[in-house]
Design a protein around this motif. Structure first.
Motif, PDB file in Angstrom:
ATOM      1  N   GLN A 246      -4.986   3.923   7.318  1.00 36.74           N
ATOM      2  CA  GLN A 246      -6.013   3.761   8.341  1.00 36.74           C
ATOM      3  C   GLN A 246      -6.537   2.325   8.374  1.00 36.74           C
ATOM      4  O   GLN A 246      -6.909   1.819   9.431  1.00 36.74           O
ATOM      5  CB  GLN A 246      -7.194   4.703   8.066  1.00 36.74           C
ATOM      6  N   ALA A 247      -6.595   1.680   7.231  1.00 37.24           N
ATOM      7  CA  ALA A 247      -7.112   0.316   7.144  1.00 37.24           C
ATOM      8  C   ALA A 247      -6.018  -0.695   7.453  1.00 37.24           C
ATOM      9  O   ALA A 247      -4.821  -0.372   7.462  1.00 37.24           O
ATOM     10  CB  ALA A 247      -7.691   0.066   5.752  1.00 37.24           C
ATOM     11  N   GLU A 248      -6.410  -1.935   7.685  1.00 40.97           N
ATOM     12  CA  GLU A 248      -5.466  -3.013   7.958  1.00 40.97           C
ATOM     13  C   GLU A 248      -5.107  -3.716   6.648  1.00 40.97           C
ATOM     14  O   GLU A 248      -5.990  -4.097   5.868  1.00 40.97           O
ATOM     15  CB  GLU A 248      -6.099  -4.019   8.935  1.00 40.97           C
ATOM     16  N   PHE A 249      -3.799  -3.883   6.411  1.00 40.36           N
ATOM     17  CA  PHE A 249      -3.352  -4.516   5.167  1.00 40.36           C
ATOM     18  C   PHE A 249      -2.330  -5.621   5.450  1.00 40.36           C
ATOM     19  O   PHE A 249      -1.359  -5.783   4.719  1.00 40.36           O
ATOM     20  CB  PHE A 249      -2.737  -3.478   4.223  1.00 40.36           C
ATOM     21  N   ALA A 250      -2.533  -6.371   6.517  1.00 39.96           N
ATOM     22  CA  ALA A 250      -1.595  -7.440   6.843  1.00 39.96           C
ATOM     23  C   ALA A 250      -1.512  -8.469   5.717  1.00 39.96           C
ATOM     24  O   ALA A 250      -0.490  -9.146   5.559  1.00 39.96           O
ATOM     25  CB  ALA A 250      -2.002  -8.113   8.154  1.00 39.96           C
ATOM     26  N   ASP A 251      -2.574  -8.591   4.927  1.00 42.21           N
ATOM     27  CA  ASP A 251      -2.626  -9.569   3.840  1.00 42.21           C
ATOM     28  C   ASP A 251      -2.355  -8.933   2.483  1.00 42.21           C
ATOM     29  O   ASP A 251      -2.800  -9.450   1.451  1.00 42.21           O
ATOM     30  CB  ASP A 251      -3.985 -10.248   3.816  1.00 42.21           C
ATOM     31  N   HIS A 252      -1.600  -7.806   2.448  1.00 43.59           N
ATOM     32  CA  HIS A 252      -1.528  -7.048   1.196  1.00 43.59           C
ATOM     33  C   HIS A 252      -0.879  -7.829   0.059  1.00 43.59           C
ATOM     34  O   HIS A 252      -1.135  -7.543  -1.107  1.00 43.59           O
ATOM     35  CB  HIS A 252      -0.802  -5.709   1.411  1.00 43.59           C
ATOM     36  N   TYR A 253      -0.058  -8.834   0.358  1.00 48.90           N
ATOM     37  CA  TYR A 253       0.532  -9.616  -0.729  1.00 48.90           C
ATOM     38  C   TYR A 253      -0.515 -10.448  -1.466  1.00 48.90           C
ATOM     39  O   TYR A 253      -0.301 -10.849  -2.604  1.00 48.90           O
ATOM     40  CB  TYR A 253       1.640 -10.517  -0.188  1.00 48.90           C
ATOM     41  N   ALA A 254      -1.623 -10.706  -0.807  1.00 48.34           N
ATOM     42  CA  ALA A 254      -2.681 -11.484  -1.442  1.00 48.34           C
ATOM     43  C   ALA A 254      -3.695 -10.600  -2.153  1.00 48.34           C
ATOM     44  O   ALA A 254      -4.629 -11.110  -2.780  1.00 48.34           O
ATOM     45  CB  ALA A 254      -3.394 -12.348  -0.400  1.00 48.34           C
ATOM     46  N   LEU A 255      -3.529  -9.282  -2.068  1.00 48.72           N
ATOM     47  CA  LEU A 255      -4.498  -8.342  -2.627  1.00 48.72           C
ATOM     48  C   LEU A 255      -3.972  -7.698  -3.900  1.00 48.72           C
ATOM     49  O   LEU A 255      -2.764  -7.524  -4.071  1.00 48.72           O
ATOM     50  CB  LEU A 255      -4.814  -7.245  -1.608  1.00 48.72           C
TER      51      LEU A 255
ATOM     52  N   PRO B  90       0.816  -1.217   0.000  1.00 46.14           N
ATOM     53  CA  PRO B  90       0.000   0.000   0.000  1.00 46.14           C
ATOM     54  C   PRO B  90       0.849   1.266   0.000  1.00 46.14           C
ATOM     55  O   PRO B  90       1.976   1.269   0.491  1.00 46.14           O
ATOM     56  CB  PRO B  90      -0.805  -0.110   1.300  1.00 46.14           C
ATOM     57  N   ARG B  91       0.280   2.366  -0.530  1.00 45.95           N
ATOM     58  CA  ARG B  91       1.008   3.621  -0.721  1.00 45.95           C
ATOM     59  C   ARG B  91       0.357   4.734   0.102  1.00 45.95           C
ATOM     60  O   ARG B  91      -0.683   5.273  -0.283  1.00 45.95           O
ATOM     61  CB  ARG B  91       1.031   3.992  -2.211  1.00 45.95           C
ATOM     62  N   PHE B  92       0.976   5.062   1.226  1.00 47.28           N
ATOM     63  CA  PHE B  92       0.498   6.129   2.101  1.00 47.28           C
ATOM     64  C   PHE B  92       1.704   6.853   2.692  1.00 47.28           C
ATOM     65  O   PHE B  92       2.828   6.323   2.697  1.00 47.28           O
ATOM     66  CB  PHE B  92      -0.377   5.557   3.229  1.00 47.28           C
TER      67      PHE B  92
ATOM     68  N   ASP C  87      -3.974  -4.219  -6.408  1.00 51.33           N
ATOM     69  CA  ASP C  87      -3.966  -2.782  -6.143  1.00 51.33           C
ATOM     70  C   ASP C  87      -5.398  -2.250  -5.994  1.00 51.33           C
ATOM     71  O   ASP C  87      -5.680  -1.423  -5.134  1.00 51.33           O
ATOM     72  CB  ASP C  87      -3.243  -2.072  -7.289  1.00 51.33           C
ATOM     73  N   ALA C  88      -6.312  -2.748  -6.812  1.00 51.27           N
ATOM     74  CA  ALA C  88      -7.708  -2.307  -6.733  1.00 51.27           C
ATOM     75  C   ALA C  88      -8.344  -2.732  -5.417  1.00 51.27           C
ATOM     76  O   ALA C  88      -9.157  -1.992  -4.840  1.00 51.27           O
ATOM     77  CB  ALA C  88      -8.498  -2.873  -7.911  1.00 51.27           C
ATOM     78  N   GLN C  89      -7.995  -3.909  -4.925  1.00 55.27           N
ATOM     79  CA  GLN C  89      -8.543  -4.366  -3.645  1.00 55.27           C
ATOM     80  C   GLN C  89      -8.007  -3.526  -2.485  1.00 55.27           C
ATOM     81  O   GLN C  89      -8.733  -3.267  -1.523  1.00 55.27           O
ATOM     82  CB  GLN C  89      -8.220  -5.844  -3.442  1.00 55.27           C
ATOM     83  N   ILE C  90      -6.745  -3.113  -2.573  1.00 53.20           N
ATOM     84  CA  ILE C  90      -6.205  -2.190  -1.566  1.00 53.20           C
ATOM     85  C   ILE C  90      -6.997  -0.888  -1.607  1.00 53.20           C
ATOM     86  O   ILE C  90      -7.444  -0.372  -0.577  1.00 53.20           O
ATOM     87  CB  ILE C  90      -4.715  -1.903  -1.830  1.00 53.20           C
ATOM     88  N   ASP C  91      -7.202  -0.350  -2.805  1.00 54.88           N
ATOM     89  CA  ASP C  91      -7.942   0.911  -2.955  1.00 54.88           C
ATOM     90  C   ASP C  91      -9.363   0.803  -2.413  1.00 54.88           C
ATOM     91  O   ASP C  91      -9.931   1.788  -1.922  1.00 54.88           O
ATOM     92  CB  ASP C  91      -7.985   1.330  -4.424  1.00 54.88           C
ATOM     93  N   ALA C  92      -9.964  -0.390  -2.514  1.00 55.43           N
ATOM     94  CA  ALA C  92     -11.327  -0.559  -2.025  1.00 55.43           C
ATOM     95  C   ALA C  92     -11.398  -0.408  -0.512  1.00 55.43           C
ATOM     96  O   ALA C  92     -12.427   0.020   0.026  1.00 55.43           O
ATOM     97  CB  ALA C  92     -11.866  -1.917  -2.454  1.00 55.43           C
ATOM     98  N   ARG C  93     -10.317  -0.746   0.180  1.00 51.55           N
ATOM     99  CA  ARG C  93     -10.280  -0.575   1.636  1.00 51.55           C
ATOM    100  C   ARG C  93      -9.923   0.861   2.009  1.00 51.55           C
ATOM    101  O   ARG C  93     -10.503   1.427   2.928  1.00 51.55           O
ATOM    102  CB  ARG C  93      -9.262  -1.528   2.252  1.00 51.55           C
ATOM    103  N   GLN C  94      -8.940   1.414   1.308  1.00 49.70           N
ATOM    104  CA  GLN C  94      -8.552   2.806   1.512  1.00 49.70           C
ATOM    105  C   GLN C  94      -7.825   3.273   0.267  1.00 49.70           C
ATOM    106  O   GLN C  94      -6.849   2.643  -0.156  1.00 49.70           O
ATOM    107  CB  GLN C  94      -7.653   2.969   2.746  1.00 49.70           C
ATOM    108  N   ARG C  95      -8.278   4.365  -0.299  1.00 49.13           N
ATOM    109  CA  ARG C  95      -7.688   4.866  -1.545  1.00 49.13           C
ATOM    110  C   ARG C  95      -6.252   5.304  -1.307  1.00 49.13           C
ATOM    111  O   ARG C  95      -5.963   6.089  -0.396  1.00 49.13           O
ATOM    112  CB  ARG C  95      -8.519   6.030  -2.084  1.00 49.13           C
ATOM    113  N   GLN C  96      -5.357   4.819  -2.138  1.00 47.43           N
ATOM    114  CA  GLN C  96      -3.939   5.100  -1.998  1.00 47.43           C
ATOM    115  C   GLN C  96      -3.568   6.435  -2.647  1.00 47.43           C
ATOM    116  O   GLN C  96      -4.365   7.044  -3.357  1.00 47.43           O
ATOM    117  CB  GLN C  96      -3.127   3.967  -2.641  1.00 47.43           C
TER     118      GLN C  96
END
Length: 296
Positions: free
Chosen positions: A191-200, A135-137, A202-211
């Motif tokens: 703000q969101a939790e991304f412990a599983d980000h390797y399984a997500l 994720p990009r924050f 980029d669009a799924q990351i954005d769905a939780r919190q826009r990067q």
């Protein structure tokens, strides 16, 4: 007219060779005063990539998911690495990787000007030919307070700023007088939790919190990460983020991956030798453990 709260000086430098003491002292003063240094650091970025891939390839397939961290002190260097099913911590001879060693030598000279009472200890995290970055924050590199890292180098090697780039905001611009972050900037921080980000995706990351992307930067970018150059700053003085350029898609990295290296100077090291795992853990805020930089 009110001062721009996001403004900061960008100082050009040539660090293809270790700087002399006067140049190093001047650059150190700029960094301590809140500048970002944009330095030419190598004429052979592809050679740096090849050296790092050779170090990795002798131990695992670099195309697999992995982490790599090189530690460099005055008397010794090591390569920590891990994949999903193996890991190692191996002594290495940096002189066998002369282009990478040249980057370390220049960083050493600048580090001495910044921290004359301490010994060199660099954490070097390569990101070779990566087709993803999220994720990009906004964040700071140090995992502990007070900061365990001093200067940080973001070194561009292959297509470092064509799709993704790095943006800086002075720490004071995001914080209130008491040193706490102003809540109005919270949407730019994770703000969101991304412990599983390797399984997500980029669009799924954005769905939780826009990067962060070009349209959501709080101010226009005044820096550009370029091949053969490094952006250098003091970790305690800035927040920074990787961001997606306007009109570009992260999927473009699949056909045109990027290579960068993050080099960090670890504070509090008082020996010319590499620290033990426990001592390193204490330096970077993980008592009794080794470094977690670059964990998969």
């Amino acid at each position: 007219m009110a001062a721009d709260p996001f403004g900061f000086p960008v100082v050009e430098a040539d660090l293809r060779q270790p700087p002399d003491s006067a140049t190093a002292a001047a650059l150190a003063a700029h960094l301590r005063a809140g500048a970002v240094v944009d330095a030419r650091v190598t004429d052979h970025p592809r050679a740096v990539v090849d050296e790092i891939l050779a170090l990795q390839g002798a131990r695992f397939d670099p195309a697999r998911r992995h982490f790599t961290e090189i530690l460099a002190a005055e008397r010794g260097a090591s390569l920590g690495w891990g994949t999903d099913d193996a890991h190692g911590l191996d002594p290495i001879d940096l002189s066998a990787s002369p282009h990478l060693a040249g980057l370390c030598a220049a960083a050493d000279r600048l580090d001495r000007a910044l921290r004359p009472a301490e010994h060199l200890l660099l954490s070097i995290t390569p990101s070779m030919r990566k087709a993803r970055s999220f994720p990009r924050f906004y964040h700071q590199d140090s995992p502990c307070r007070p900061h365990c890292y001093d200067m940080v180098w973001d070194i561009g090697l292959e297509r470092p700023g064509e799709i993704l780039d790095v943006h800086f905001v002075p720490r004071a611009a995001f914080e209130r007088a008491d040193g706490t972050r102003d809540p109005r900037w919270d949407p730019l921080f994770q703000q969101a939790e991304f412990a599983d980000h390797y399984a997500l995706t980029d669009a799924q990351i954005d769905a939780r919190q826009r990067q962060i992307r070009g349209e959501t930067l709080p101010a226009p970018s005044t820096t550009r990460l370029r091949a053969g150059r490094a952006l250098i700053w003091i970790d305690a003085l800035f927040y920074h983020t990787t961001w997606l350029r306007h009109g570009r898609a992260l999927t473009a990295l699949e056909a045109d991956p990027r290579s960068i290296v993050i080099l960090r100077a670890i504070r509090g090291h008082h020996s010319p030798d590499l620290p033990t795992a426990a001592a390193l853990g204490r330096l970077v805020g993980f008592a009794g453990e080794g470094s977690t930089v670059g964990a998969p």
